[in-house]
Design a protein around this motif. Structure first.
Motif, PDB file in Angstrom:
ATOM      1  N   SER A   1      15.900  20.206  -5.387  1.00 13.53           N
ATOM      2  CA  SER A   1      14.472  20.531  -5.475  1.00 13.53           C
ATOM      3  C   SER A   1      13.907  20.832  -4.089  1.00 13.53           C
ATOM      4  CB  SER A   1      13.749  19.343  -6.078  1.00 13.53           C
ATOM      5  OG  SER A   1      14.026  18.196  -5.304  1.00 13.53           O
TER       6      SER A   1
ATOM      7  N   ALA B   1      12.895  19.573  -1.692  1.00 13.73           N
ATOM      8  CA  ALA B   1      12.316  18.363  -1.088  1.00 13.73           C
ATOM      9  C   ALA B   1      11.684  18.617   0.278  1.00 13.73           C
ATOM     10  CB  ALA B   1      13.367  17.241  -0.988  1.00 13.73           C
TER      11      ALA B   1
ATOM     12  N   LEU C   1       8.487  18.701   2.790  1.00 12.57           N
ATOM     13  CA  LEU C   1       7.243  17.949   2.857  1.00 12.57           C
ATOM     14  C   LEU C   1       6.091  18.958   2.772  1.00 12.57           C
ATOM     15  CD1 LEU C   1       8.283  15.516   5.736  1.00 12.57           C
ATOM     16  CD2 LEU C   1       8.517  15.197   3.274  1.00 12.57           C
ATOM     17  N   PRO C   2       5.315  18.917   1.678  1.00 12.45           N
ATOM     18  CA  PRO C   2       4.379  20.006   1.408  1.00 12.45           C
ATOM     19  C   PRO C   2       3.210  20.085   2.396  1.00 12.45           C
ATOM     20  CG  PRO C   2       4.142  18.280  -0.223  1.00 12.45           C
ATOM     21  CD  PRO C   2       5.333  17.934   0.601  1.00 12.45           C
ATOM     22  N   TRP C   3       2.960  19.010   3.143  1.00 14.45           N
ATOM     23  CA  TRP C   3       1.835  19.051   4.085  1.00 14.45           C
ATOM     24  C   TRP C   3       2.266  19.599   5.452  1.00 14.45           C
ATOM     25  CZ3 TRP C   3       3.888  14.699   1.859  1.00 14.45           C
ATOM     26  CH2 TRP C   3       4.673  13.903   2.680  1.00 14.45           C
TER      27      TRP C   3
ATOM     28  N   ALA D   1       4.068  25.634  -0.173  1.00 11.31           N
ATOM     29  CA  ALA D   1       3.444  26.160  -1.395  1.00 11.31           C
ATOM     30  C   ALA D   1       3.273  27.676  -1.343  1.00 11.31           C
ATOM     31  CB  ALA D   1       2.096  25.479  -1.617  1.00 11.31           C
TER      32      ALA D   1
ATOM     33  N   ARG E   1      16.667  23.156   7.640  1.00 12.53           N
ATOM     34  CA  ARG E   1      16.428  21.770   8.009  1.00 12.53           C
ATOM     35  C   ARG E   1      17.745  20.984   8.078  1.00 12.53           C
ATOM     36  NH1 ARG E   1      12.605  18.285   4.192  1.00 12.53           N
ATOM     37  NH2 ARG E   1      14.286  18.705   2.730  1.00 12.53           N
TER      38      ARG E   1
ATOM     39  N   ARG F   1       6.682  10.547  -3.772  1.00 11.89           N
ATOM     40  CA  ARG F   1       7.871  11.120  -4.417  1.00 11.89           C
ATOM     41  C   ARG F   1       9.139  10.604  -3.753  1.00 11.89           C
ATOM     42  NH1 ARG F   1       6.130  16.454  -6.111  1.00 11.89           N
ATOM     43  NH2 ARG F   1       8.148  17.367  -5.670  1.00 11.89           N
TER      44      ARG F   1
ATOM     45  N   GLU G   1      12.043  11.870  -3.563  1.00 14.46           N
ATOM     46  CA  GLU G   1      12.815  12.851  -2.785  1.00 14.46           C
ATOM     47  C   GLU G   1      12.321  12.913  -1.338  1.00 14.46           C
ATOM     48  OE1 GLU G   1      11.968  16.128  -5.510  1.00 14.46           O
ATOM     49  OE2 GLU G   1      10.701  16.978  -3.957  1.00 14.46           O
ATOM     50  N   TRP G   2      11.004  12.714  -1.140  1.00 15.16           N
ATOM     51  CA  TRP G   2      10.490  12.745   0.233  1.00 15.16           C
ATOM     52  C   TRP G   2      10.998  11.524   1.002  1.00 15.16           C
ATOM     53  CZ3 TRP G   2       4.914  13.858  -1.826  1.00 15.16           C
ATOM     54  CH2 TRP G   2       4.870  15.181  -2.294  1.00 15.16           C
TER      55      TRP G   2
ATOM     56  N   VAL H   1      14.508  12.193   1.925  1.00 17.98           N
ATOM     57  CA  VAL H   1      14.602  13.056   3.108  1.00 17.98           C
ATOM     58  C   VAL H   1      14.513  12.181   4.359  1.00 17.98           C
ATOM     59  CG1 VAL H   1      13.386  14.795   4.463  1.00 17.98           C
ATOM     60  CG2 VAL H   1      13.713  15.140   2.017  1.00 17.98           C
TER      61      VAL H   1
ATOM     62  N   PRO I   1       0.860  10.645   4.920  1.00 19.46           N
ATOM     63  CA  PRO I   1       0.385  11.966   4.488  1.00 19.46           C
ATOM     64  C   PRO I   1       0.538  12.188   2.989  1.00 19.46           C
ATOM     65  CG  PRO I   1       2.002  12.172   6.263  1.00 19.46           C
ATOM     66  CD  PRO I   1       1.938  10.730   5.920  1.00 19.46           C
TER      67      PRO I   1
ATOM     68  N   VAL J   1      -6.894  16.607   3.738  1.00 21.03           N
ATOM     69  CA  VAL J   1      -5.562  15.988   3.647  1.00 21.03           C
ATOM     70  C   VAL J   1      -4.833  16.360   2.367  1.00 21.03           C
ATOM     71  CG1 VAL J   1      -6.199  14.034   5.094  1.00 21.03           C
ATOM     72  CG2 VAL J   1      -6.446  13.862   2.614  1.00 21.03           C
TER      73      VAL J   1
ATOM     74  N   TYR K   1      -2.660  18.480  -0.096  1.00 24.25           N
ATOM     75  CA  TYR K   1      -1.649  19.511   0.094  1.00 24.25           C
ATOM     76  C   TYR K   1      -1.302  20.092  -1.269  1.00 24.25           C
ATOM     77  CZ  TYR K   1       0.825  15.226  -1.040  1.00 24.25           C
ATOM     78  OH  TYR K   1       1.196  14.051  -1.621  1.00 24.25           O
ATOM     79  N   PRO K   2      -1.158  21.410  -1.333  1.00 22.13           N
ATOM     80  CA  PRO K   2      -0.709  21.999  -2.593  1.00 22.13           C
ATOM     81  C   PRO K   2       0.789  21.823  -2.724  1.00 22.13           C
ATOM     82  CG  PRO K   2      -1.055  23.698  -0.964  1.00 22.13           C
ATOM     83  CD  PRO K   2      -1.349  22.407  -0.284  1.00 22.13           C
ATOM     84  N   GLU K   3       1.263  21.593  -3.949  1.00 22.91           N
ATOM     85  CA  GLU K   3       2.708  21.433  -4.131  1.00 22.91           C
ATOM     86  C   GLU K   3       3.309  22.695  -4.713  1.00 22.91           C
ATOM     87  OE1 GLU K   3       4.371  17.888  -5.657  1.00 22.91           O
ATOM     88  OE2 GLU K   3       2.667  16.720  -5.003  1.00 22.91           O
TER      89      GLU K   3
END
Lengths: 306, 281
Positions: free
Chosen positions: A87, A89, A91-93, A138, A152, B179, B181-182, B185, B203, B277, B279-281
């Protein structure tokens, strides 16, 4: 021992099942990888492929058995083993640059900001994402997100790459071009790669060895298929090689029928005087005249099958 | 099309507001015309305010507008303990709300973080939180007055106790639902605990935490009016109660309007932070 860069030694994974018993996902897996080898694992869903990968990554632990990498048993995750997640993975921010730089910073805590940025940029360029550094995940397409995931993983210059169906969520064209890139990059850096896939053609194109796993629960390594195609294969003519279709048919036969009925096959092997030895799963080289199924080097007692 | 929707909704808002003001104006005039006859001598005796039959007339929109203008042009005067500008009263209330709210945030967010990180602590503290959360913050007031023995600090304590729960619960929830998965990571990159908390968990949970803070400040602003009515002295709540004792309905209406506006501004400030703060996914 230098032959075995990664050595999976008798690992099993068991869960308490809801009815009070124990569910064994896979058991007694033995498998070794050489440095610089590209290995693909194929098997149906539920055979524990991802669990094996997570154990290699150090994110999960086997119920029994050990995994030895470079002479040392795995104890938790390591920066030497990079994971490319199915997926992605990200970090979306964080931006593309932020995501790659985060990994670089994690590996080299003492580097200056400029050094980290330069290393991240190098790998962003390598996966052809130059110009998208400031974008957030995104805003990227699926293929671009997975490219960031690859950048990465590569940016920390790992000794081993672990890929969990990295291209399964992509369309066929994007998948093809990413496979080419991964192949080129891995050949260039002589990476040791352990990759899970569902895609037979992907495995044939990328792998040196293809590990076939039977269906779970109680999954085993049924066979290790050595890829008979030349190492310097090209996408445009790989399917014209005389060994391509025998190899493809062999794997598909396994997935369609043999993966289900492997227990019966174990019985047949024992009947034929070549008992199945989980420590040395049979090696197959389909497409080569007289496909040889290597007999075990030394006799081992087969533990009660199943 | 979007622009036209915005345009039409603005027109409708203005029309509704105008309709409301006109209805208010007409309604008040109707009531005033039916003023009861009072003995003029009695009226002279009790003063002008009582001359309309012992009832202060409901002010019309024009009276309120005039009062608002008066307060706006001179918000910070002090003419004794019971006559201070509405700006000063609002400042007192805001100072209490912010002190209580920020103290609560300083405790709730780190504590919520720890609770969210540990399923054991989460479960252990859950029954206490579940019982303490639904208690009306004003119910703490007597206990606060008794133990703290200072009405000003007691009102801050009430704000503290009412704003802590949404922040605590949201922070714990946000942290617990980062999540996997984060986190994986971070694990594969061998990121240390502290760095992981600040670079991944914070975050990831920030939008949920900010939402908790937004709920908290809303509740705090609701509660401060009631708390100040009880403790008295200063603040917009005390102002409302004082003007009720003065029978100055225009001032009460003005204060009500201002309470609404300040509440909206507080909410919008936090909404802005939340947007930063998210965030769109």
């Amino acid at each position: 021992m230098s032959e075995k860069y990664i050595s999976i030694e008798g690992i099993a994974r068991r869960f308490p099942s809801p009815d009070g018993g124990v569910t064994t996902i896979f058991e007694d897996l033995w498998f070794a990888m050489k440095r610089g080898e590209f290995v693909c694992v194929i098997g149906h869903s539920g055979c524990g492929k991802t669990t094996v990968l997570n154990i290699l990554a150090g994110l999960d632990e086997p119920s029994t058995g050990v995994v030895v990498v470079d002479g040392k048993a795995i104890e938790g995750p390591s920066l030497d083993r990079a994971v490319i997640f199915q997926s992605h993975a990200l970090l979306p921010w964080k931006t593309v640059m932020g995501n790659v730089a985060y990994a670089v910073r994690s590996k080299w805590l003492k580097w200056s900001q400029a050094e980290v940025a330069a290393q991240a940029q190098k790998f962003i360029d390598l996966v052809h994402l130059t110009g998208a550094e400031a974008k957030k995940p995104a805003m990227l397409s699926g293929g671009m997100k997975q490219r960031v995931g690859i950048a990465r993983a590569l940016a920390i210059e790992p000794k081993i790459m672990l890929m969990d169906e990295p291209f399964s969520a992509l369309d066929a064209l994007t998948r093809g071009s990413l496979q080419d890139e991964v192949r080129t990059i891995c050949a260039m850096t002589s990476q040791t790669v352990f990759m899970i896939t569902h895609d037979v053609d992907e495995a044939i194109y990328l792998a040196d060895k293809i590990v076939l796993m039977t269906n779970g629960p109680g999954a085993r390594i049924a066979e290790i298929v050595e890829n008979p195609l030349p190492k310097a294969r090209q996408r445009r003519d790989v399917h014209k090689h005389p060994a391509y279709y025998p190899l493809r048919n062999h794997i598909i036969d396994f997935l369609v029928s043999r993966s289900k009925s492997f227990a019966a096959e174990i019985e047949a092997l024992r009947g034929a005087g070549r008992p199945y030895d989980p420590r040395h799963p049979p090696v197959a080289r389909p497409g080569i005249p007289e496909p040889t199924i290597a007999a075990p080097v030394e006799p081992f007692r087969v533990s009660a099958a199943g | 099309m979007i622009r036209s929707v915005a345009f039409r909704s603005t027109i409708l808002s203005i029309a509704l507001f105008a309709l409301f003001v006109i209805a208010w104006h007409l309604g008040v005039q109707q009531g005033a015309s039916g003023g009861a006859a009072v003995d003029p001598e009695y009226a002279r005796l009790v003063g002008a305010a009582a001359a309309t039959g012992g009832q202060t007339p409901m002010p019309g929109p024009l009276d309120v507008a005039a009062t608002i203008w008066r307060h706006f042009t001179d918000p910070f005067y002090v003419r004794g303990t019971n006559d201070m500008g509405i700006g000063i009263q609002l400042a007192y209330s805001l100072a209490r709300v912010l002190t209580g709210f920020l103290t609560a945030a300083a405790i709730a967010i780190p504590l919520g973080f720890l609770i969210g990180m540990s399923p054991v602590v989460y479960r252990a503290l859950d029954p206490f939180i579940q019982i303490l959360k639904p208690i009306s913050p004003l119910a703490w007031m007597p206990l606060a007055l008794y133990t703290i023995r200072d009405s000003a600090i007691s009102s801050i304590f009430v704000i503290f106790i009412c704003s802590i729960w949404p922040m605590l619960i949201n922070t714990a929830f946000g942290v617990a639902s980062v999540r996997k998965e984060w986190l994986n990571v971070a694990r594969t990159l061998e990121v240390g605990h502290l760095r992981r908390a600040f670079t991944v968990i914070l975050p990831a949970a920030a939008p949920t935490i900010l939402t908790g803070m937004r709920i908290s400040i809303g509740i705090a602003w609701l509660v401060i009016v009631a708390a100040e009515m009880l403790v008295g002295g200063t603040g917009i709540g005390y102002f409302v109660w004082n003007e009720w004792n003065n029978l100055s309905i225009t001032n009460i209406v003005t204060a009500i309007l201002l309470i609404g506006i300040v509440g909206m501004i507080l909410d919008q400030i936090l909404a802005r932070f939340t947007k930063l703060v998210t965030y769109p996914e």
